[in-house]
Design a protein around this motif. Structure first.
Motif, PDB file in Angstrom:
ATOM      1  N   UNK A   1      11.538   9.651 -15.349  1.00  0.00           N
ATOM      2  CA  UNK A   1      10.111   9.302 -15.356  1.00  0.00           C
ATOM      3  C   UNK A   1       9.897   7.879 -15.858  1.00  0.00           C
ATOM      4  N   UNK A   2      10.606   7.515 -16.914  1.00  0.00           N
ATOM      5  CA  UNK A   2      10.446   6.168 -17.478  1.00  0.00           C
ATOM      6  C   UNK A   2      10.883   5.087 -16.493  1.00  0.00           C
ATOM      7  N   UNK A   3      11.781   5.436 -15.569  1.00  0.00           N
ATOM      8  CA  UNK A   3      12.312   4.443 -14.640  1.00  0.00           C
ATOM      9  C   UNK A   3      11.488   4.239 -13.381  1.00  0.00           C
ATOM     10  N   UNK A   4      10.385   4.956 -13.235  1.00  0.00           N
ATOM     11  CA  UNK A   4       9.570   4.842 -12.028  1.00  0.00           C
ATOM     12  C   UNK A   4       8.649   3.627 -12.080  1.00  0.00           C
ATOM     13  N   UNK A   5       8.437   3.001 -10.934  1.00  0.00           N
ATOM     14  CA  UNK A   5       7.569   1.821 -10.888  1.00  0.00           C
ATOM     15  C   UNK A   5       6.161   2.199 -10.426  1.00  0.00           C
TER      16      UNK A   5
ATOM     17  N   UNK B   1      -1.740   3.618 -15.028  1.00  0.00           N
ATOM     18  CA  UNK B   1      -0.347   3.873 -15.357  1.00  0.00           C
ATOM     19  C   UNK B   1      -0.102   5.062 -16.261  1.00  0.00           C
ATOM     20  N   UNK B   2      -1.168   5.694 -16.768  1.00  0.00           N
ATOM     21  CA  UNK B   2      -0.984   6.860 -17.635  1.00  0.00           C
ATOM     22  C   UNK B   2      -0.556   8.070 -16.817  1.00  0.00           C
ATOM     23  N   UNK B   3       0.052   9.019 -17.505  1.00  0.00           N
ATOM     24  CA  UNK B   3       0.589  10.211 -16.846  1.00  0.00           C
ATOM     25  C   UNK B   3      -0.258  11.426 -17.215  1.00  0.00           C
ATOM     26  N   UNK B   4      -0.772  12.090 -16.207  1.00  0.00           N
ATOM     27  CA  UNK B   4      -1.637  13.248 -16.432  1.00  0.00           C
ATOM     28  C   UNK B   4      -0.981  14.496 -15.856  1.00  0.00           C
ATOM     29  N   UNK B   5      -0.964  15.568 -16.624  1.00  0.00           N
ATOM     30  CA  UNK B   5      -0.355  16.812 -16.183  1.00  0.00           C
ATOM     31  C   UNK B   5      -1.371  17.858 -15.751  1.00  0.00           C
ATOM     32  N   UNK B   6      -1.075  18.521 -14.648  1.00  0.00           N
ATOM     33  CA  UNK B   6      -1.927  19.588 -14.122  1.00  0.00           C
ATOM     34  C   UNK B   6      -1.064  20.804 -13.782  1.00  0.00           C
ATOM     35  N   UNK B   7      -1.717  21.947 -13.636  1.00  0.00           N
ATOM     36  CA  UNK B   7      -1.036  23.144 -13.153  1.00  0.00           C
ATOM     37  C   UNK B   7      -1.771  23.637 -11.920  1.00  0.00           C
ATOM     38  N   UNK B   8      -1.171  23.450 -10.755  1.00  0.00           N
ATOM     39  CA  UNK B   8      -1.804  23.891  -9.511  1.00  0.00           C
ATOM     40  C   UNK B   8      -1.352  25.285  -9.099  1.00  0.00           C
ATOM     41  N   UNK B   9      -0.396  25.866  -9.831  1.00  0.00           N
ATOM     42  CA  UNK B   9       0.006  27.244  -9.552  1.00  0.00           C
ATOM     43  C   UNK B   9      -1.154  28.200  -9.817  1.00  0.00           C
ATOM     44  N   UNK B  10      -1.947  27.904 -10.859  1.00  0.00           N
ATOM     45  CA  UNK B  10      -3.046  28.800 -11.230  1.00  0.00           C
ATOM     46  C   UNK B  10      -4.090  28.885 -10.114  1.00  0.00           C
ATOM     47  N   UNK B  11      -4.697  27.772  -9.692  1.00  0.00           N
ATOM     48  CA  UNK B  11      -5.662  27.878  -8.594  1.00  0.00           C
ATOM     49  C   UNK B  11      -5.008  28.270  -7.276  1.00  0.00           C
TER      50      UNK B  11
ATOM     51  N   UNK C   1       0.807  -1.213   0.000  1.00  0.00           N
ATOM     52  CA  UNK C   1       0.000   0.000   0.000  1.00  0.00           C
ATOM     53  C   UNK C   1       0.843   1.269   0.000  1.00  0.00           C
ATOM     54  N   UNK C   2       2.161   1.129   0.104  1.00  0.00           N
ATOM     55  CA  UNK C   2       3.030   2.295   0.170  1.00  0.00           C
ATOM     56  C   UNK C   2       3.043   3.033  -1.164  1.00  0.00           C
ATOM     57  N   UNK C   3       3.019   4.344  -1.082  1.00  0.00           N
ATOM     58  CA  UNK C   3       3.063   5.169  -2.286  1.00  0.00           C
ATOM     59  C   UNK C   3       4.172   6.199  -2.148  1.00  0.00           C
ATOM     60  N   UNK C   4       4.710   6.583  -3.290  1.00  0.00           N
ATOM     61  CA  UNK C   4       5.800   7.555  -3.318  1.00  0.00           C
ATOM     62  C   UNK C   4       5.404   8.780  -4.128  1.00  0.00           C
ATOM     63  N   UNK C   5       6.032   9.891  -3.776  1.00  0.00           N
ATOM     64  CA  UNK C   5       5.933  11.116  -4.561  1.00  0.00           C
ATOM     65  C   UNK C   5       7.206  11.905  -4.285  1.00  0.00           C
TER      66      UNK C   5
END
Length: 278
Positions: A52-56, A98-108, A4-8
C-alpha cells in the motif's frame, strides 16, 4: 500511463481464483472508462503495508479479500461506520487528497442479493461461521430479520467478538454450538460463511422443507449443501451473487460514478456468462 489513467486491483492470498478482474473490467467498459485498469495481486498480511505504501497517485482503490480484511484497518486514515462495526474492510478507496478510506461492500451486497431474490423480511435466520464474512452477514441481516439470529460457530470464543456488532445493529443473537448446526436448516433463511467443505456434513441432514440458503462460497460450486438444498426445492444463492452485488458498490466508490448500478450489474453478469461459455 496517460495522466487520466487510473488503476485498481484485488489483493489477497491466494488470489489466482478471483473473478474480480472480470467484473471490474466489464464495468469500466460499460462506463466508458477506457483508461482504467484492474488487476490481481498476490499479497499476504506480512506484505500488505509495504504494498500500500508503494502505490502512486494513479491508484483509485483496492479490493481486499482474505486474509486482508482486518489487516488493512491500521493502514487507513478513515473508515465507514459499517466497516468499523463489523471490523472488516473489503474496499480501500484513495481519496483525491491521497488519504485512504475503508468501506465494507459485503454488507450492502449481501442484502441487495437477497432482495433481488425476493427476500425482504424473515422472522428468524441462522448464520454458520464466526469469521469476517459472518460479521458482515449479520450486519446485512439487521434490516431483514425481525427476530433472533442463530449463530453457529466452530470456535465459541469468536461469538463474543460479535457482541459490539449486535449492539450497534440492534440484533438479537442466539449463539449455538456447532454440534447443533444441523438445526440451522429449520430457519427461514440460512447464511453459510464457513470455508469450503466445513458445512458439507449438513447436506445429508436437511429437513424435507427448506427456505432460502445463501452459501457465500463461489468455488467450487455448487457446494454439497447448495446442491442438496436445491434438491429439496429451496431457494439458493451463492458466492457469485454476493461477489456481483458487492462489486457494483466497489465500482461506484472507486470511480465516483453513481446512478448506473443496474447497468454495471448487467455488464458484470454478461462478462461472467461469456467467461463460463468460453
Amino acid at each position: 500511463m496517460t495522466p487520466t489513467a487510473r488503476r485498481a486491483a484485488v489483493l489477497g492470498s491466494p488470489i489466482a481464483h478471483s473473478l474480480s478482474p472480470v467484473l471490474h473490467r466489464a464495468a469500466y467498459a460499460r462506463l466508458g472508462l477506457a483508461d482504467w485498469s484492474y488487476g490481481r495481486r498476490e499479497v499476504d498480511e506480512a506484505g500488505l503495508a509495504a504494498f500500500v505504501e508503494g502505490l502512486d497517485g494513479s491508484w483509485a482503490g483496492l479490493s481486499l479479500t482474505m486474509p486482508l480484511k482486518r489487516a488493512v484497518i491500521p493502514l487507513l486514515d478513515g473508515i465507514s461506520g459499517t466497516a468499523r462495526a463489523v471490523n472488516a474492510v473489503n474496499t480501500l478507496v484513495f481519496e483525491a487528497d491521497g488519504t485512504r478510506h475503508g468501506e465494507n461492500t459485503d454488507v450492502p451486497g449481501l442484502a441487495a442479493a437477497l432482495r433481488e431474490r425476493g427476500v425482504h423480511e424473515v422472522a428468524a435466520a441462522a448464520v454458520l461461521g464466526g469469521g469476517a464474512t459472518a460479521g458482515s452477514s449479520l450486519a446485512a441481516l439487521a434490516g431483514l430479520v425481525r427476530g433472533p439470529i442463530a449463530l453457529y460457530a466452530r470456535t465459541p470464543a469468536k461469538v463474543a467478538e460479535f457482541a459490539a456488532l449486535a449492539e450497534h445493529f440492534k440484533l438479537t443473537l442466539d449463539p449455538r454450538p456447532w454440534s447443533r448446526a444441523g438445526e440451522a436448516a429449520e430457519h427461514e433463511l440460512v447464511v453459510n460463511t464457513t470455508p469450503a467443505g466445513v458445512a458439507d456434513e449438513l447436506a445429508e441432514r436437511l429437513p424435507e422443507q427448506v427456505g432460502t440458503l445463501f452459501d457465500v462460497i463461489y468455488h467450487p460450486w455448487p457446494t454439497p449443501l447448495a446442491a442438496a438444498w436445491e434438491r429439496r426445492g429451496g431457494v439458493v444463492l451463492g458466492g457469485r451473487d454476493l461477489l456481483l452485488h458487492q462489486a457494483v458498490t466497489q465500482v461506484e466508490l472507486m470511480t465516483g460514478v453513481r446512478g448506473r448500478g443496474g447497468e454495471i450489474l448487467e455488464a458484470m453478469r454478461a462478462a461472467l456468462a461469456a467467461r463460463d461459455d468460453a
